[in-house]
Design an enzyme around this catalytic site. Structure first.
Site, PDB file in Angstrom:
ATOM      1  N   THR A 113       0.837  -1.200   0.000  1.00 40.62           N
ATOM      2  CA  THR A 113       0.000   0.000   0.000  1.00 40.62           C
ATOM      3  C   THR A 113       0.870   1.247   0.000  1.00 40.62           C
ATOM      4  O   THR A 113       0.454   2.293  -0.506  1.00 40.62           O
ATOM      5  CB  THR A 113      -0.949  -0.026   1.208  1.00 40.62           C
ATOM      6  OG1 THR A 113      -1.739  -1.229   1.140  1.00 40.62           O
ATOM      7  CG2 THR A 113      -1.882   1.164   1.218  1.00 40.62           C
ATOM      8  N   ALA A 114       2.087   1.152   0.540  1.00 40.53           N
ATOM      9  CA  ALA A 114       3.021   2.273   0.503  1.00 40.53           C
ATOM     10  C   ALA A 114       3.323   2.675  -0.939  1.00 40.53           C
ATOM     11  O   ALA A 114       3.302   3.866  -1.295  1.00 40.53           O
ATOM     12  CB  ALA A 114       4.311   1.897   1.231  1.00 40.53           C
ATOM     13  N   HIS A 152       6.506   0.972   9.075  1.00 41.18           N
ATOM     14  CA  HIS A 152       6.808   0.336  10.366  1.00 41.18           C
ATOM     15  C   HIS A 152       7.537   1.301  11.293  1.00 41.18           C
ATOM     16  O   HIS A 152       7.179   2.465  11.392  1.00 41.18           O
ATOM     17  CB  HIS A 152       7.581  -0.966  10.158  1.00 41.18           C
ATOM     18  CG  HIS A 152       6.825  -2.012   9.383  1.00 41.18           C
ATOM     19  ND1 HIS A 152       5.464  -2.158   9.480  1.00 41.18           N
ATOM     20  CD2 HIS A 152       7.253  -2.941   8.492  1.00 41.18           C
ATOM     21  CE1 HIS A 152       5.069  -3.143   8.689  1.00 41.18           C
ATOM     22  NE2 HIS A 152       6.121  -3.633   8.079  1.00 41.18           N
TER      23      HIS A 152
END
Length: 282
Positions: A113-114, A152
């Site tokens: 999705t990044a 993250h």
């Protein structure tokens, strides 16, 4: 259905937390037989494209590309506010932009999705290189790339690495859509009978509810797959990615996924078919 359900989940603490009860058969499997594999998210994405799983955690970017073949289950998603990726630069005072042809932007996986958000918000950034997410900040520090989309723990440590923040892509999503950011979800193959998919959904829902009712119970499973993290760090990960939308997407979660499908199609990404969320038979 007589054969086992091939289930793939990630080794991330939010998934081992949510699936602890299912993995250890602490909830009723409702007559199903689960074969569970734990992999990183890009391996899960790749496995879905190779048709290795009946049900699996996947990035919503991959779910878009697989929307003709899969549906998203109401339970098991990672979605929220303040959880999106950051677009970082190798230098705090870098005046360039990802759109510059001579600038390289690192992303943590082709179907993450990044990467999808970068393509939605910076469609002219074409010089993209896919690397393991943990290599992005070190490569920026070594000057091996100009920009990187960081996920993250990088969201919290980029300043300590002497990097610059160009944009919080998650924050931009929230501002433009007014919805939480859909990062990843559990998809099931459309070829599964509806009654089987409904049972899978119920088992996953029960497993998440089990963990939410006793947050410490999943820790042994979480430690097994993330041994380098302290319990405090593991639970911070859970706090960030596990919420009411994980238990059930509800109307807000479904709306967020609809918007993501539309924005992706406008950027020329995905299929004509929008991501569909499975509805339980009545």
């Amino acid at each position: 259905m007589n054969r086992p359900i091939e289930l793939g989940i990630s080794t991330c603490p939010n998934d081992t937390f949510a699936f602890h009860a299912l993995m250890n058969r602490l909830v009723d499997w409702r007559g199903l037989d689960f074969h569970v594999r734990l992999l990183d998210i890009q391996q899960l994405n790749d496995g879905l494209f190779r048709n290795e799983f009946d049900v699996a955690k996947t990035s919503f970017h991959a779910a878009l590309l697989l929307s003709e073949e899969t549906v998203v289950l109401p339970s098991g998603s990672a979605m929220g506010f303040g959880v999106g990726p950051l677009l970082l630069s190798a230098s705090p005072d870098d005046a360039g932009a990802p759109e510059d042809e001579d600038k390289t932007t690192l992303c943590p996986g082709e179907h993450t999705t990044a990467t999808l958000l970068l393509k939605i918000f910076h469609p002219k950034a074409t010089n993209i290189k896919q690397v393991v997410f943990s290599e992005i900040m070190p490569m920026l520090q070594r000057g091996e790339a100009d920009f990187g989309v960081c996920i993250h723990e990088g969201r919290f440590t980029w300043q300590d690495q002497g990097l610059g923040r160009v944009e919080d892509l998650g924050e931009r999503w929230e501002t433009e859509s007014t919805t939480p950011l859909p990062l990843g979800g559990i998809v099931a193959r459309r070829v599964l009978p509806a009654e089987v998919t409904a049972k899978v959904q119920q088992v996953i829902h029960d497993s998440i509810a089990f963990a939410m009712a006793d947050r410490n119970a999943p820790l042994p499973t979480m430690r097994k797959y993330a041994q380098e993290f302290s319990d405090e760090v593991l639970m911070k990960h859970v706090d960030l990615y596990v919420n009411d939308w994980t238990l059930d997407l509800g109307d807000v979660g479904r709306h967020a996924i609809t918007i993501l499908s539309r924005r992706a199609r406008e950027a020329g990404i995905g299929t004509e078919k929008a991501i569909e969320v499975f509805r339980m038979p009545t």
